[in-house]
Scaffold this motif. Sequence first.
Motif, PDB file in Angstrom:
ATOM      1  N   ASN A   1      50.519 124.298  58.752  1.00  0.00           N
ATOM      2  CA  ASN A   1      50.300 125.295  58.088  1.00  0.00           C
ATOM      3  C   ASN A   1      48.913 125.684  57.403  1.00  0.00           C
ATOM      4  O   ASN A   1      48.932 126.619  56.370  1.00  0.00           O
ATOM      5  CB  ASN A   1      51.476 125.576  56.799  1.00  0.00           C
ATOM      6  CG  ASN A   1      52.939 125.244  57.505  1.00  0.00           C
ATOM      7  OD1 ASN A   1      53.216 126.140  58.241  1.00  0.00           O
ATOM      8  ND2 ASN A   1      53.546 124.121  57.136  1.00  0.00           N
TER       9      ASN A   1
ATOM     10  N   THR B   1      45.833 127.121  55.656  1.00  0.00           N
ATOM     11  CA  THR B   1      45.371 128.537  55.661  1.00  0.00           C
ATOM     12  C   THR B   1      43.728 128.331  55.652  1.00  0.00           C
ATOM     13  O   THR B   1      43.236 127.320  54.846  1.00  0.00           O
ATOM     14  CB  THR B   1      45.516 128.932  54.242  1.00  0.00           C
ATOM     15  OG1 THR B   1      47.139 128.721  54.087  1.00  0.00           O
ATOM     16  CG2 THR B   1      45.210 130.188  54.145  1.00  0.00           C
ATOM     17  N   HIS B   2      43.287 128.890  56.783  1.00  0.00           N
ATOM     18  CA  HIS B   2      41.767 128.683  57.066  1.00  0.00           C
ATOM     19  C   HIS B   2      40.961 129.247  56.061  1.00  0.00           C
ATOM     20  O   HIS B   2      39.765 128.862  55.795  1.00  0.00           O
ATOM     21  CB  HIS B   2      41.428 129.053  58.736  1.00  0.00           C
ATOM     22  CG  HIS B   2      42.057 127.917  59.376  1.00  0.00           C
ATOM     23  ND1 HIS B   2      41.745 126.917  59.785  1.00  0.00           N
ATOM     24  CD2 HIS B   2      43.288 128.130  60.237  1.00  0.00           C
ATOM     25  CE1 HIS B   2      42.603 126.140  60.592  1.00  0.00           C
ATOM     26  NE2 HIS B   2      43.410 127.159  60.886  1.00  0.00           N
ATOM     27  N   GLN B   3      41.253 130.424  55.610  1.00  0.00           N
ATOM     28  CA  GLN B   3      40.403 130.996  54.631  1.00  0.00           C
ATOM     29  C   GLN B   3      41.215 131.826  53.611  1.00  0.00           C
ATOM     30  O   GLN B   3      42.121 132.333  53.799  1.00  0.00           O
ATOM     31  CB  GLN B   3      39.356 132.192  55.612  1.00  0.00           C
ATOM     32  CG  GLN B   3      38.330 132.242  54.808  1.00  0.00           C
ATOM     33  CD  GLN B   3      37.313 132.767  55.922  1.00  0.00           C
ATOM     34  OE1 GLN B   3      37.614 132.442  57.055  1.00  0.00           O
ATOM     35  NE2 GLN B   3      36.143 133.352  55.624  1.00  0.00           N
ATOM     36  N   GLU B   4      40.653 131.402  52.073  1.00  0.00           N
ATOM     37  CA  GLU B   4      41.314 132.595  51.312  1.00  0.00           C
ATOM     38  C   GLU B   4      40.417 132.403  49.974  1.00  0.00           C
ATOM     39  O   GLU B   4      39.340 131.664  49.835  1.00  0.00           O
ATOM     40  CB  GLU B   4      42.642 131.591  50.712  1.00  0.00           C
ATOM     41  CG  GLU B   4      42.432 130.156  49.979  1.00  0.00           C
ATOM     42  CD  GLU B   4      43.564 129.606  49.562  1.00  0.00           C
ATOM     43  OE1 GLU B   4      44.513 130.295  48.696  1.00  0.00           O
ATOM     44  OE2 GLU B   4      43.680 128.511  49.774  1.00  0.00           O
TER      45      GLU B   4
ATOM     46  N   LYS C   1      40.282 132.959  45.798  1.00  0.00           N
ATOM     47  CA  LYS C   1      41.157 132.742  44.720  1.00  0.00           C
ATOM     48  C   LYS C   1      40.497 133.148  43.482  1.00  0.00           C
ATOM     49  O   LYS C   1      39.235 132.531  43.633  1.00  0.00           O
ATOM     50  CB  LYS C   1      41.757 131.414  44.479  1.00  0.00           C
ATOM     51  CG  LYS C   1      43.157 130.840  44.916  1.00  0.00           C
ATOM     52  CD  LYS C   1      43.240 129.445  44.654  1.00  0.00           C
ATOM     53  CE  LYS C   1      44.092 129.305  43.517  1.00  0.00           C
ATOM     54  NZ  LYS C   1      44.750 127.875  43.371  1.00  0.00           N
TER      55      LYS C   1
ATOM     56  N   LYS D   1      37.471 127.531  52.389  1.00  0.00           N
ATOM     57  CA  LYS D   1      37.623 127.557  53.888  1.00  0.00           C
ATOM     58  C   LYS D   1      38.028 126.094  53.873  1.00  0.00           C
ATOM     59  O   LYS D   1      37.790 125.133  53.499  1.00  0.00           O
ATOM     60  CB  LYS D   1      36.169 127.677  54.690  1.00  0.00           C
ATOM     61  CG  LYS D   1      35.796 129.101  54.592  1.00  0.00           C
ATOM     62  CD  LYS D   1      34.384 129.263  55.566  1.00  0.00           C
ATOM     63  CE  LYS D   1      33.837 130.401  55.224  1.00  0.00           C
ATOM     64  NZ  LYS D   1      32.401 130.813  55.904  1.00  0.00           N
ATOM     65  N   LYS D   2      39.182 126.073  54.897  1.00  0.00           N
ATOM     66  CA  LYS D   2      39.904 124.804  55.020  1.00  0.00           C
ATOM     67  C   LYS D   2      39.812 124.646  56.546  1.00  0.00           C
ATOM     68  O   LYS D   2      40.058 125.492  57.477  1.00  0.00           O
ATOM     69  CB  LYS D   2      41.329 124.774  54.993  1.00  0.00           C
ATOM     70  CG  LYS D   2      41.616 124.927  53.257  1.00  0.00           C
ATOM     71  CD  LYS D   2      43.038 124.719  52.940  1.00  0.00           C
ATOM     72  CE  LYS D   2      43.280 125.416  51.538  1.00  0.00           C
ATOM     73  NZ  LYS D   2      44.592 125.738  51.340  1.00  0.00           N
TER      74      LYS D   2
ATOM     75  N   LYS E   1      37.930 121.029  52.742  1.00  0.00           N
ATOM     76  CA  LYS E   1      37.978 122.146  51.886  1.00  0.00           C
ATOM     77  C   LYS E   1      36.398 122.629  51.444  1.00  0.00           C
ATOM     78  O   LYS E   1      36.218 121.818  50.811  1.00  0.00           O
ATOM     79  CB  LYS E   1      38.987 122.189  50.645  1.00  0.00           C
ATOM     80  CG  LYS E   1      39.378 123.405  50.141  1.00  0.00           C
ATOM     81  CD  LYS E   1      40.396 123.165  48.975  1.00  0.00           C
ATOM     82  CE  LYS E   1      41.714 122.986  49.238  1.00  0.00           C
ATOM     83  NZ  LYS E   1      42.486 122.691  48.056  1.00  0.00           N
TER      84      LYS E   1
END
Length: 243
Positions: free
Chosen positions: A153, A155-158, A160, A170-171, A180
């Motif tokens: 699961n 999430t490659h980019q978020e 916050k 970025k993960k 990360k």
Amino acid sequence: MQRKWFQYWFNSPYYHILYSQRNDEEAEFLIDNLSAYLKPSAHAKILDIACGRGRHAIYLNKKGYDVTGIDLSEQSIKYAQQFEQKHLRFFVHDMRKLLYINYFDLALNLFTSFGYFETEKDHVDALKSFRKAIKEDGTVVIDYFNTLKILRNLTHQEIKTVDGIEFQIKKFVSDGKIIKHINFEHKGKDYAFEERVKAFTLEDFERMFALSGLKLVETFGDYALNPFEENKSDRLILICKKT
């Protein structure tokens, strides 16, 4: 010696800003459930390894236990030390090095505070220190994320936004690590930090336990201490004894 990523990031005020919404109720829920399961004696000696600012240690102390918290971050320990009292103390200390020997009833390493080092030897050295720190009948508890669920699961980019700071995260997975990258701008200055945590599975832990003199006696999959299911569980909680 060159400082590692975790020495920079965990010592930064921005680490605490980004993760300021961490849930104290959730931390206390885990401690309550572990206490009910393990039933430490009333004044048990407990070691909180990689204790951060001490939220688990402080709560354990409120429950009557004698608690020692260690962390590599000077800033986190400096913050935690304001809460020190007779049965609660904090030290800047590297988990790979021995602090006390055969002293603690219980050693806790919570909230994925493991997997930071480059080599397996470093991780095994840390586990050996955990083992040596506890009494013969003592217990080690490691609370890690469930790597298999995280990888599925990811999430490659978020983005916050916390306290007006826009953290771009970025993960990705590289060389057996979940990495990360955290970039942001604050007061006209650009910052870049990273987190690198090993994608350890249950099998990896079992192999390292065998090398470090620990035996796995129970696994749980969440803070309610439900059974571990590798496809569903959020956490991998490992209960260990000395071999």
